[in-house]
Structure formats: C-alpha cells, structure tokens
Design a protein around this motif. Sequence first.
Motif: not given
Length: 442
Positions: A52-71
């Motif tokens: 959880a110590a690395f997953v939560l900051p990681l998700l926080n960085r990537l979070i956003g509205d739905a958009q096409p995944r290209v990478r």
Amino acid sequence: MFDQFALHERLLKAVAELKFTEPTPVQREAIPPALEGRDLRVIAQTGSGKTAAFVLPLLNRLIGDAQPRVRIRALILLPTRELAQQTLKEVERFSQYTFIKSGLVTGGEDFKVQAAMLRKVPDILIGTPGRLIEQLNAGNLKLNEVEVLVLDEADRMLDMGFAEDIERLTGECAARQQTLLFSATSGGNGLRDVVAKVLRNPLHLMLNRISQLNEKTVQQIITADDATHKERLVQWLLANETYQKAIIFTNTRAQADRLYGHLVADDVKVFILHGEKDQKDRKLAIDRMKQGGVKVLVATDVAARGLDVEGLDMVINFDMPRSGDEYVHRIGRTGRAGGEGLAISLICHNDWNLMSSIERYLKQRFDRRVISELKGSYQGPKNLKASGKAAGVKKKKTDQKGDKKTVKKSARPAAKRKPNAPSGLVSTDGMAPLKRRKPAEE
C-alpha cells in the motif's frame, strides 16, 4: 488516518471501504515523499504494509478521467508470480473507484493471452522479470513512456539471478520520472549497485533494524540427530502445538517431497509448494491454505517471499536457511501485522554453525528447547557444551561456603557500534548494506 495524506478522494473512498484505518509506520514515512515524486529506497519488515505504501502514491499520480489508454504508465517488478498476483489484487482493490486498469505478466501463464492483454495497453503493468523480457523480445511490450518504476523485493530478484533482466528493463524505462525500491532487507553489493544505477537522489528509509524484526514471534531451536529424527520432530510438533496454520521450510525439493509423503502417510492435511510444481498446483496450494481447507504447507524458499496467509502462526525450518536474510523472510510469514507467531528451527550437527551465524547477524539468541519424548543424542558442539561459552548460558558455580549460585557468562564482548549506525527509523543517504550469503538454487 489516511486522510492525513494528500490522496485523491476516490482512493480515500476505497481505503475506507477496505477498512484501512491507521497507517503502518512504513506507510506514514513513505507515502508523503512518494506523493511528492521523490525516488525512494525503503527497507521494512515483511508484513508491514509496503504494498500500500507504493500503490497508493502510484495510483494518485495516475488518477484522472477516463481516456484512451495509449501507453503503459507504470511498471511494478516482483520476484515471483505469487507475489505479482497478490500485488495485482491490491492494485485492483485500491483502484476500484478509478478508471485505472492493470495487467499481469508472469511465467506459467499463456504467452499469447498475455500478448493480447498488452495490446490493450494497461495503465499499470505488474510482472516478473523473466516473462517481461520474453514479451519485450517478441515485440509485444513497449516501456519507453513509463512514468513510474517500482522494484519490490529487489534483493530477492537479485538472489534469483535477475540482475541482467532488471538492468535491461530499467533501461527500457529511461523516460521514467520516479523510481521506488522496496525490500525487507538491506541486501548486499548487488543491491547497492542497483540503487546507484536506478535511483536518482533517493530518500533512504529504514524501518526496523533486522534485529528488531518479528519481535512478537517466539524463535526456538530444537537439536536433532539426523533427517529422520527431524521428520519425527515435525510430526510431534504438528500433533502437539496449538496453531491455526503452519509452513515447514526445506532447502531442497527432494526433502520437501519426502517430508510431504511422510505427513500424508500420517494423515496430515498438507500441500506442497516448490519450483517444480506447475502454476495450477501452486495456485491450488496457496488458495486452499488461505481458505483454511489445509492447515499445513511444506515449501522451499519459493514460498518465502510474497506469501501472505491470514492465521499463519507457526513456521518450522526443517532445514536452516542459507542466509540471515532468508531466515528473516521465512519467519516473516508468521507474526504478521502485529500478530504473534512461533518459529522453530531444527538443528543437526551440520546446521549449528549456520544457525550461530544467523544469530550473530540478527544480534539475537534463539530459545533452546528440548522435547523430552524425542530428545536425541546431539545437543550442540561438544567443545561449546564443555566450555559453557554459548552466549547467555547459565552455569552453576560453587562458592567458598559450598552453596551454588548462578553466574551468567557472556560469549564475547559486544561488538562496537559504528557512529551514526541506524537505529529504529532512519532517513539518511548513507546506509551500508549488511553482508549476506547468496542462497544456492533449490
């Protein structure tokens, strides 16, 4: 409370639903700098909440509205497929209220199915180095736009011979903006080299020195004459100790198979887990253990990392592990999340020196135990018993009046501690890793 961190409300909602209330020490120390984007090297005991110590900051960085995944935006490297599968579940649990998608690439699974998943381009890719390299060589994997790289159990990956694979995969993630390295031990020279190559101005966090790990786990040794005597001791312990679930570790697959056969013949409900078992059998063993259908698992060190089973409260080392770090990871299966546990090591004459070196490494002395019904002839080195030089041994001495009194003898003067040696929680940039032996293959 987790709302003390600057986490997105969708993550806090997931955390609350999962009943995560009070952050663990590693979470309190690692999450804030990780949210700031710093590179981290974190050493914390098994079962301390590192995922959880690395997953939560990681998700926080990537979070956003739905958009096409290209990478692929994040890559998490782990040493074993079991640990990778558990990490995927954690990522999915914490990201349940987001649009973030994750994928898994490990050995033992269909290569073409994984390639098809990669064409859908998950936001987070979780995998083991060997299979990731295979997908990379096949042209199915592109990591040139990865933003965050996580190396979990990095020391174990090096022990398993993944140094070149790690170097290549980190090289493919050359555009990354953050690297997080988590481990339960400080590792050796190999890990030092990795830290120097992949981390940029890292913050070093060391939570709990090795000697303080699993402080609620009682650690005992029982001497044995030979492997047959050890087998009888295991049968006695399983029949007489009070436990919910137990793991018995051996150093070889052959010994694991032999012990498994004896226990089955003794009507013990037991599963076996080692490197020659296929993925289906390994998954079945772990699932049955977690569900409580089986109370006992015989395993080689393939199960020493990443196996998190609720209610596991006894570990038996049929064979002494080959290094202090491996010992830490084995007994880390019990006494997790603040619970109590029992770790018992069975010691023959050829195990004694290794056991003593692990005691010195941990700066601890294991409790000596004798099972009267199965007491053997071997009770430790003869010269050690004769001289009474074992650390902490109590010896009877007669005074001038003829009365007996107990005198505690010390094995040797305490080693002098280097200035500024880490104690408890340390945040510094100059940690010197502890030396250890590299374990041989199972």
